[in-house]
Structure formats: structure tokens, C-alpha cells
Design a protein around this motif. Sequence first.
Motif, PDB file in Angstrom:
ATOM      1  N   GLU A   1     -13.290 -14.559  17.372  1.00 17.20           N
ATOM      2  CA  GLU A   1     -14.560 -13.838  17.440  1.00 17.20           C
ATOM      3  C   GLU A   1     -14.246 -12.352  17.574  1.00 17.20           C
ATOM      4  N   GLY A   2     -15.187 -11.533  17.136  1.00 19.23           N
ATOM      5  CA  GLY A   2     -15.006 -10.110  17.345  1.00 19.23           C
ATOM      6  C   GLY A   2     -15.422  -9.282  16.142  1.00 19.23           C
TER       7      GLY A   2
ATOM      8  N   LEU B   1     -16.238  -6.955   9.426  1.00 21.44           N
ATOM      9  CA  LEU B   1     -16.451  -8.387   9.660  1.00 21.44           C
ATOM     10  C   LEU B   1     -16.839  -8.572  11.113  1.00 21.44           C
ATOM     11  N   HIS B   2     -17.981  -9.201  11.352  1.00 23.58           N
ATOM     12  CA  HIS B   2     -18.432  -9.505  12.707  1.00 23.58           C
ATOM     13  C   HIS B   2     -18.491 -11.024  12.827  1.00 23.58           C
ATOM     14  N   SER B   3     -17.657 -11.585  13.702  1.00 24.71           N
ATOM     15  CA  SER B   3     -17.597 -13.034  13.900  1.00 24.71           C
ATOM     16  C   SER B   3     -18.090 -13.384  15.295  1.00 24.71           C
ATOM     17  N   THR B   4     -18.991 -14.356  15.356  1.00 23.66           N
ATOM     18  CA  THR B   4     -19.486 -14.853  16.651  1.00 23.66           C
ATOM     19  C   THR B   4     -19.433 -16.371  16.633  1.00 23.66           C
TER      20      THR B   4
ATOM     21  N   LEU C   1     -17.584 -20.751  13.867  1.00 29.99           N
ATOM     22  CA  LEU C   1     -17.734 -19.304  13.759  1.00 29.99           C
ATOM     23  C   LEU C   1     -18.832 -18.953  12.762  1.00 29.99           C
ATOM     24  N   VAL C   2     -19.635 -17.978  13.135  1.00 39.15           N
ATOM     25  CA  VAL C   2     -20.649 -17.421  12.241  1.00 39.15           C
ATOM     26  C   VAL C   2     -20.143 -16.034  11.859  1.00 39.15           C
TER      27      VAL C   2
END
Length: 146
Positions: A90-91, A122-125, A133-134
Motif C-alpha cells: 500500500e502507499g 500510483l496510489h494503492s490502498t 489492493l485497490v
Amino acid sequence: MKGSPVKDAVARKMRLRRGISRGGKDEVDGDQAKILKGMKDVTRDNQESGGTGDQGNRVDSLKPRRWDETLERPPLDYSEFFEDDAKEKEGLFVWEVENFLPNPVEEAAIGKFYEADCYIVLHSTRDLETGGLVRQIFFWIGEKAT
């Protein structure tokens, strides 16, 4: 001197149009009739064969292609340019595009975009329901970027 070269050229063109220089009007009409008959025969043969002959292929090759059909993708595997941790963690990950290749931006410089550069963000949550992961991906092209 009976006439100037300009008048002779005009007179020659007129004679050619009338067919006088090739033996008379009947011979020219005969040649035109042969050409027209040949064109009709080719058209008829093409229609009878369903247009799959050489003429049909030539028409398809002359058809203009759309701009996006002419683009060729480079034979690159872009996965080799991005770190493995960006795929799994994530991040927020940022890459600056230099010479058409992405280079990671240091954490201290994230958020500082320059008008002559291009960036990939890239924003991963983590999804709370599925646990997966989204990912959201953005790009930023500076006003003065080449």
C-alpha cells in the motif's frame, strides 16, 4: 517564319485532342473503345468473383487507416521498470518520465511536480471487504514537457 513556337504548341495540342496526329479520329475512337471495353471486362470479372481478386486486395490496401491503427507499441515489458514493492504494498508511488522511461522519485521529492516533466502516480490502498489492493493510477504532464 509563319508562326511562333507558342502557337505551334497550342496547335499541336489541338491536333492531339482531335486525333489528327495518330491517323485520324476513327483510330482514336477505336482505341478509346478498346480501353473502355477492357475496363468493363475487369469490372464484370471482379463482380462475378465476389471482389476477392487482385483488384479487391488493392482497394483494401489503399484504404486509409485510422491514426490509432498506425501506432506501433514498442516491444518493452514495462514491469521491469517498476519496483516489485509497488505491486504488493500500500502507499503512494511516483515515477518521473525521463527519455520515455519511468524513474522512481525519492520520497522527499514526492508532491513537487515541475512544469517541464511528466509523472506517473500510483496510489494503492487495501480494500477492507476483500483484503485485496485497490490501485489508482494517474499521470501528470507538465505544461512545458516535451
